[in-house]
Design a protein around this motif. Structure first.
Motif, PDB file in Angstrom:
ATOM      1  N   ASN A  94      53.032  75.149 -95.699  1.00 31.39           N
ATOM      2  CA  ASN A  94      53.140  75.748 -94.966  1.00 31.39           C
ATOM      3  C   ASN A  94      54.308  76.323 -94.125  1.00 31.39           C
ATOM      4  O   ASN A  94      55.052  75.822 -93.728  1.00 31.39           O
ATOM      5  CB  ASN A  94      52.337  75.699 -93.276  1.00 31.39           C
ATOM      6  CG  ASN A  94      50.891  75.003 -94.181  1.00 31.39           C
ATOM      7  OD1 ASN A  94      50.372  75.954 -94.749  1.00 31.39           O
ATOM      8  ND2 ASN A  94      50.326  74.095 -92.912  1.00 31.39           N
ATOM      9  N   VAL A  95      54.268  78.229 -94.151  1.00 28.09           N
ATOM     10  CA  VAL A  95      55.469  78.323 -93.323  1.00 28.09           C
ATOM     11  C   VAL A  95      55.015  79.353 -92.068  1.00 28.09           C
ATOM     12  O   VAL A  95      54.175  80.387 -92.230  1.00 28.09           O
ATOM     13  CB  VAL A  95      56.405  79.574 -94.159  1.00 28.09           C
ATOM     14  CG1 VAL A  95      57.064  80.199 -93.924  1.00 28.09           C
ATOM     15  CG2 VAL A  95      56.689  78.751 -95.646  1.00 28.09           C
ATOM     16  N   THR A  96      56.343  79.369 -91.284  1.00 29.21           N
ATOM     17  CA  THR A  96      56.382  80.624 -89.936  1.00 29.21           C
ATOM     18  C   THR A  96      56.764  80.609 -89.421  1.00 29.21           C
ATOM     19  O   THR A  96      58.105  80.282 -89.470  1.00 29.21           O
ATOM     20  CB  THR A  96      54.957  79.014 -88.510  1.00 29.21           C
ATOM     21  OG1 THR A  96      54.330  78.132 -88.958  1.00 29.21           O
ATOM     22  CG2 THR A  96      55.602  79.645 -87.526  1.00 29.21           C
ATOM     23  N   ALA A  97      57.010  82.259 -89.547  1.00 28.83           N
ATOM     24  CA  ALA A  97      57.861  82.803 -88.896  1.00 28.83           C
ATOM     25  C   ALA A  97      57.315  83.729 -87.618  1.00 28.83           C
ATOM     26  O   ALA A  97      56.774  85.056 -87.893  1.00 28.83           O
ATOM     27  CB  ALA A  97      58.888  83.053 -90.139  1.00 28.83           C
ATOM     28  N   THR A  98      57.777  83.042 -86.557  1.00 29.58           N
ATOM     29  CA  THR A  98      57.324  84.017 -85.488  1.00 29.58           C
ATOM     30  C   THR A  98      58.152  84.887 -84.448  1.00 29.58           C
ATOM     31  O   THR A  98      57.872  85.808 -83.727  1.00 29.58           O
ATOM     32  CB  THR A  98      55.878  84.345 -84.910  1.00 29.58           C
ATOM     33  OG1 THR A  98      56.633  82.320 -83.962  1.00 29.58           O
ATOM     34  CG2 THR A  98      55.029  83.316 -85.465  1.00 29.58           C
ATOM     35  N   GLU A  99      59.170  84.504 -84.342  1.00 32.84           N
ATOM     36  CA  GLU A  99      59.973  84.243 -83.633  1.00 32.84           C
ATOM     37  C   GLU A  99      61.453  86.431 -84.429  1.00 32.84           C
ATOM     38  O   GLU A  99      61.070  85.665 -85.362  1.00 32.84           O
ATOM     39  CB  GLU A  99      61.739  83.282 -83.539  1.00 32.84           C
ATOM     40  CG  GLU A  99      60.212  82.281 -82.636  1.00 32.84           C
ATOM     41  CD  GLU A  99      61.492  81.095 -82.463  1.00 32.84           C
ATOM     42  OE1 GLU A  99      62.748  81.237 -82.186  1.00 32.84           O
ATOM     43  OE2 GLU A  99      61.175  80.239 -82.126  1.00 32.84           O
ATOM     44  N   GLN A 100      62.174  86.220 -82.807  1.00 33.83           N
ATOM     45  CA  GLN A 100      62.711  88.173 -83.681  1.00 33.83           C
ATOM     46  C   GLN A 100      63.772  87.629 -84.167  1.00 33.83           C
ATOM     47  O   GLN A 100      64.943  86.398 -84.719  1.00 33.83           O
ATOM     48  CB  GLN A 100      63.061  88.111 -82.806  1.00 33.83           C
ATOM     49  CG  GLN A 100      63.836  89.225 -82.160  1.00 33.83           C
ATOM     50  CD  GLN A 100      62.608  90.147 -82.580  1.00 33.83           C
ATOM     51  OE1 GLN A 100      62.293  90.300 -81.745  1.00 33.83           O
ATOM     52  NE2 GLN A 100      63.603  91.580 -83.768  1.00 33.83           N
TER      53      GLN A 100
END
Length: 181
Positions: A94-100
Motif C-alpha cells: 500500500n502507498v500513502t502520499a497525502t502530505e504537501q
C-alpha cells in the motif's frame, strides 16, 4: 541508524526493530529484506532497493529525499512524507502520499525493460491526498509508446492530488493516455 545500506546480503528486521537510513549520498541495496520491522529513509540522497523481498512486511516511511524501489517489496506499506519521494519500477505494498509535495513517481529500470523507456510501479492500495503528487513520463498516445504506468491491485483514492507529467512528444487534442491501471 545507518548512513548507507549497501551490498547484496540479507537484512532481517525483527518485530520491534526500526532501521533509519540517513542517506547523504545515493546508494543501492540489492539484497533481501525480511521481517516486520520498520524502515525509515532520511537524508537528501536516494536509496535504491533493487532486491526481491517478498517476506519483508515492515512499514517503510520516506521522511526526506528519495526511496527508489526497482525491486519487489509487495508486502511493505509505504508512506511518503512532505517533500519526500517514492519512485521506481518495482512492486510495493500500500502507498500513502497525502502530505504537501509528497511524490509518487513512476521511473524506468532499463534492467527490467531494456526495450522501452518507461516504467511500471505496481502497488496494492493507493491513497493520494491534497498535497500528494503522481508523476509520470509520457512518450506518446499509443500503448506501444511505453508510457509510465501505476498498476494498482487494490483500491485507489486520488483525492485532490496533483498530476506531474513530462511529455517527450508534442501532445495533441484527443490523445488518450493511460497512467493508472
Amino acid at each position: 541508524s545507518l548512513r548507507e545500506l549497501l551490498g547484496d546480503g540479507r537484512l532481517s528486521l525483527g518485530l520491534d526493530a526500526a532501521l533509519t537510513i540517513e542517506a547523504e549520498q545515493s546508494h543501492t541495496f540489492a539484497g533481501v529484506l525480511n521481517g516486520p520491522g520498520a524502515l525509515e529513509k532520511r537524508g537528501p540522497a536516494q536509496l535504491l532497493l533493487s532486491g526481491v523481498s517478498p517476506d519483508y512486511s515492515g512499514a517503510a516511511t520516506v521522511l526526506y529525499g528519495t526511496l527508489k524501489v526497482d525491486g519487489r517489496l509487495p508486502n511493505s506499506p509505504m508512506t511518503v512524507k512532505a517533500g519526500a519521494q517514492l519512485r521506481g519500477d518495482g512492486v510495493v505494498g500500500n502507498v500513502t502520499a497525502t502530505e504537501q509535495d509528497s511524490v509518487v513517481r513512476v521511473d524506468s529500470s532499463f534492467a527490467d525493460h531494456p526495450d522501452r523507456q518507461a516504467g511500471d510501479l505496481a502497488l496494492a492500495d493507493l491513497m493520494l491526498g491534497p498535497g500528494g503528487i503522481a508523476a509520470f513520463d509520457i512518450f506518446g498516445p499509443s500503448p506501444a509508446a511505453g508510457n509510465d504506468l501505476l498498476i494498482a491491485s487494490g483500491s485507489v483514492n486520488l483525492g485532490t492530488a496533483r498530476l506531474s507529467a513530462e511529455f517527450s512528444y508534442p501532445p495533441r487534442d484527443g490523445d488518450v493516455i493511460t497512467l493508472l491501471r
